[in-house]
Design a protein around this motif. Sequence first.
Motif: not given
Length: 243
Positions: A178, A183, A224, A239
């Motif tokens: 991501y 995001d 992520r 992350e």
Amino acid sequence: MKDDEAFARDRDEFEELLREEPRRAPRKAIVAIAVAAAVVVGAGIALAVGLSGGGGSESPGVAGSSSSPTADDASARPTPSESSAPGGSTATPVADGNGSSAPGRATPDARETLPPVDFDAPAAVAGGPTVSVSRIESVRGEAVLPGEVSGPAVRVTVEVKNGSEKSIDLTTAAVTLYAGSTDLQASPITKPAGRAFPSEVGPGKTVEGAFVFELPESQRTDVRIEVDLSVSDPLIAFEGDIG
């Protein structure tokens, strides 16, 4: 022997009979026709009464209906607590993250996700494998399949170590990235040198897979990476920033 007067009288009576006979026959015929007509009309009335459902019987091929509701009908009606969605389906209120109800929304996925760790730290699944991100490389993506776009990309190498005494199936394992600034899920790309996990990892063995994603340099902070080994295992999350 009869005299002439007697013969004349007999002749007159005979002629009278001859004159009356033709008139009697039509009257008998008329009576017979009237009787037959009455029989036909009576039969027609009886048939009509039978077809109209008289006496509580139903017409052939027509299902009887009841005007009074039954217990089954009452139980089939939706209760005031239910809300009907378009198309006749019933939408059940579900709780959102704040505990309030949102009618018509799908029930959120209750699958467990392990607390995220840094890219350079391993994540262990209780009683299962240990997963780590062994390398992250900046590469030039090469479009091979329809929908892929050549351009800036990263290649993520993920390592799976099996510390259990049984083989672990990896046929459905997947890795997702991501982008940090948006995001949004980054699009996978085939080259350069992307490869999936092997079908399984044996006890005490370690395997790895390499996964390439389109990722502009402006979206490489707060990235992520999620590793999904199987539906029976929790999601593993990493992350961090990609230099």
